[in-house]
Design a protein around this motif. Structure first.
Motif, PDB file in Angstrom:
ATOM      1  N   ILE A  14       0.882  -1.165   0.000  1.00 46.70           N
ATOM      2  CA  ILE A  14       0.000   0.000   0.000  1.00 46.70           C
ATOM      3  C   ILE A  14       0.917   1.211   0.000  1.00 46.70           C
ATOM      4  N   GLY A  15       0.935   1.947  -1.080  1.00 49.49           N
ATOM      5  CA  GLY A  15       1.922   3.018  -1.219  1.00 49.49           C
ATOM      6  C   GLY A  15       3.303   2.386  -1.185  1.00 49.49           C
ATOM      7  N   ASP A  16       4.190   2.896  -0.331  1.00 47.08           N
ATOM      8  CA  ASP A  16       5.510   2.297  -0.141  1.00 47.08           C
ATOM      9  C   ASP A  16       5.552   1.435   1.118  1.00 47.08           C
ATOM     10  N   ASP A  31       6.942   3.109   4.353  1.00 48.21           N
ATOM     11  CA  ASP A  31       6.186   4.284   4.768  1.00 48.21           C
ATOM     12  C   ASP A  31       5.083   4.587   3.758  1.00 48.21           C
ATOM     13  N   ILE A  32       4.204   5.412   4.206  1.00 50.14           N
ATOM     14  CA  ILE A  32       3.076   5.780   3.353  1.00 50.14           C
ATOM     15  C   ILE A  32       2.686   7.219   3.681  1.00 50.14           C
ATOM     16  N   ASP A  33       2.388   7.984   2.676  1.00 51.67           N
ATOM     17  CA  ASP A  33       1.866   9.337   2.835  1.00 51.67           C
ATOM     18  C   ASP A  33       0.402   9.309   2.442  1.00 51.67           C
ATOM     19  N   LEU A  34      -0.465   9.450   3.429  1.00 51.54           N
ATOM     20  CA  LEU A  34      -1.901   9.493   3.140  1.00 51.54           C
ATOM     21  C   LEU A  34      -2.279  10.940   2.869  1.00 51.54           C
ATOM     22  N   GLN A  35      -2.421  11.253   1.601  1.00 50.68           N
ATOM     23  CA  GLN A  35      -2.777  12.603   1.216  1.00 50.68           C
ATOM     24  C   GLN A  35      -4.288  12.747   1.161  1.00 50.68           C
ATOM     25  N   LEU A  36      -4.738  13.952   1.342  1.00 53.14           N
ATOM     26  CA  LEU A  36      -6.176  14.224   1.344  1.00 53.14           C
ATOM     27  C   LEU A  36      -6.662  14.330  -0.098  1.00 53.14           C
ATOM     28  N   ASN A  37      -6.708  13.154  -0.750  1.00 49.99           N
ATOM     29  CA  ASN A  37      -7.196  13.056  -2.123  1.00 49.99           C
ATOM     30  C   ASN A  37      -7.754  11.647  -2.331  1.00 49.99           C
ATOM     31  N   THR A  38      -8.137  11.331  -3.535  1.00 49.46           N
ATOM     32  CA  THR A  38      -8.755  10.040  -3.826  1.00 49.46           C
ATOM     33  C   THR A  38      -7.815   8.879  -3.549  1.00 49.46           C
ATOM     34  N   ILE A  39      -6.554   9.006  -3.947  1.00 44.78           N
ATOM     35  CA  ILE A  39      -5.592   7.929  -3.719  1.00 44.78           C
ATOM     36  C   ILE A  39      -5.376   7.726  -2.220  1.00 44.78           C
ATOM     37  N   GLY A  40      -5.243   8.806  -1.466  1.00 45.90           N
ATOM     38  CA  GLY A  40      -5.083   8.707  -0.019  1.00 45.90           C
ATOM     39  C   GLY A  40      -6.275   8.033   0.636  1.00 45.90           C
ATOM     40  N   TYR A  41      -7.464   8.349   0.149  1.00 46.92           N
ATOM     41  CA  TYR A  41      -8.685   7.734   0.674  1.00 46.92           C
ATOM     42  C   TYR A  41      -8.686   6.226   0.407  1.00 46.92           C
ATOM     43  N   GLU A  42      -8.308   5.822  -0.801  1.00 49.02           N
ATOM     44  CA  GLU A  42      -8.261   4.400  -1.151  1.00 49.02           C
ATOM     45  C   GLU A  42      -7.216   3.663  -0.319  1.00 49.02           C
ATOM     46  N   GLN A  43      -6.065   4.295  -0.104  1.00 46.69           N
ATOM     47  CA  GLN A  43      -5.025   3.674   0.712  1.00 46.69           C
ATOM     48  C   GLN A  43      -5.481   3.548   2.167  1.00 46.69           C
ATOM     49  N   ALA A  44      -6.155   4.557   2.681  1.00 45.60           N
ATOM     50  CA  ALA A  44      -6.677   4.503   4.052  1.00 45.60           C
ATOM     51  C   ALA A  44      -7.702   3.374   4.186  1.00 45.60           C
ATOM     52  N   GLN A  45      -8.522   3.187   3.167  1.00 40.99           N
ATOM     53  CA  GLN A  45      -9.488   2.088   3.185  1.00 40.99           C
ATOM     54  C   GLN A  45      -8.770   0.733   3.217  1.00 40.99           C
ATOM     55  N   GLN A  46      -7.699   0.593   2.430  1.00 42.69           N
ATOM     56  CA  GLN A  46      -6.934  -0.651   2.416  1.00 42.69           C
ATOM     57  C   GLN A  46      -6.302  -0.916   3.783  1.00 42.69           C
ATOM     58  N   LEU A  47      -5.734   0.119   4.400  1.00 39.01           N
ATOM     59  CA  LEU A  47      -5.146  -0.042   5.729  1.00 39.01           C
ATOM     60  C   LEU A  47      -6.199  -0.445   6.755  1.00 39.01           C
ATOM     61  N   HIS A  48      -7.356   0.172   6.652  1.00 38.18           N
ATOM     62  CA  HIS A  48      -8.456  -0.139   7.570  1.00 38.18           C
ATOM     63  C   HIS A  48      -8.905  -1.594   7.405  1.00 38.18           C
ATOM     64  N   ALA A  49      -9.052  -2.029   6.163  1.00 36.82           N
ATOM     65  CA  ALA A  49      -9.470  -3.405   5.896  1.00 36.82           C
ATOM     66  C   ALA A  49      -8.417  -4.398   6.388  1.00 36.82           C
ATOM     67  N   LEU A  50      -7.142  -4.093   6.157  1.00 38.10           N
ATOM     68  CA  LEU A  50      -6.065  -4.970   6.605  1.00 38.10           C
ATOM     69  C   LEU A  50      -6.035  -5.054   8.131  1.00 38.10           C
ATOM     70  N   SER A  51      -6.153  -3.918   8.793  1.00 43.07           N
ATOM     71  CA  SER A  51      -6.170  -3.906  10.262  1.00 43.07           C
ATOM     72  C   SER A  51      -7.331  -4.734  10.793  1.00 43.07           C
ATOM     73  N   GLY A  52      -8.471  -4.613  10.165  1.00 47.38           N
ATOM     74  CA  GLY A  52      -9.635  -5.399  10.574  1.00 47.38           C
ATOM     75  C   GLY A  52      -9.391  -6.892  10.425  1.00 47.38           C
ATOM     76  N   ARG A  53      -8.753  -7.278   9.327  1.00 48.40           N
ATOM     77  CA  ARG A  53      -8.463  -8.703   9.110  1.00 48.40           C
ATOM     78  C   ARG A  53      -7.459  -9.224  10.138  1.00 48.40           C
ATOM     79  N   ILE A  54      -6.470  -8.414  10.469  1.00 49.57           N
ATOM     80  CA  ILE A  54      -5.483  -8.828  11.476  1.00 49.57           C
ATOM     81  C   ILE A  54      -6.157  -8.996  12.830  1.00 49.57           C
ATOM     82  N   LEU A  55      -6.972  -8.021  13.217  1.00 44.86           N
ATOM     83  CA  LEU A  55      -7.684  -8.121  14.497  1.00 44.86           C
ATOM     84  C   LEU A  55      -8.637  -9.309  14.508  1.00 44.86           C
TER      85      LEU A  55
END
Length: 87
Positions: A14-16, A31-55
């Motif tokens: 996800i990003g780098d 590392d990852i730079d979550l920018q306030l744009n569409t790509i940042g939103y998609e990356q944040a969603q991926q991180l959220h989904a991954l965190s949920g799967r780990i938990l």
């Protein structure tokens, strides 16, 4: 998306940020730079989904705390004390 703790061959990026899957751990580096744009939103969603799967993997395996002893046994460090050769 990886299935946490399921195997030793999955990875994703996800990003780098690199996420590597193993049966006893999930390794995350980079590392990852979550920018306030569409790509940042998609990356944040991926991180959220991954965190949920780990938990969820922890929830599905309530015996995970029994692995604490196993992790200490897998330590690569020597269990013996040696004299300091620099003294």
């Amino acid at each position: 998306m990886i299935e946490p703790f399921a195997n030793n061959h999955q990875s994703m990026q996800i990003g780098d940020l690199v996420i590597e899957n193993q049966t006893d751990k999930v390794i995350i580096y980079g590392d990852i730079d979550l920018q306030l744009n569409t790509i940042g939103y998609e990356q944040a969603q991926q991180l959220h989904a991954l965190s949920g799967r780990i938990l969820q993997a922890f929830t599905d395996n309530p015996d995970y705390s029994k692995n604490d002893v196993l992790s200490k046994n897998n330590n690569d460090g020597a269990d013996e004390t040696i004299d300091n050769p620099f003294l």
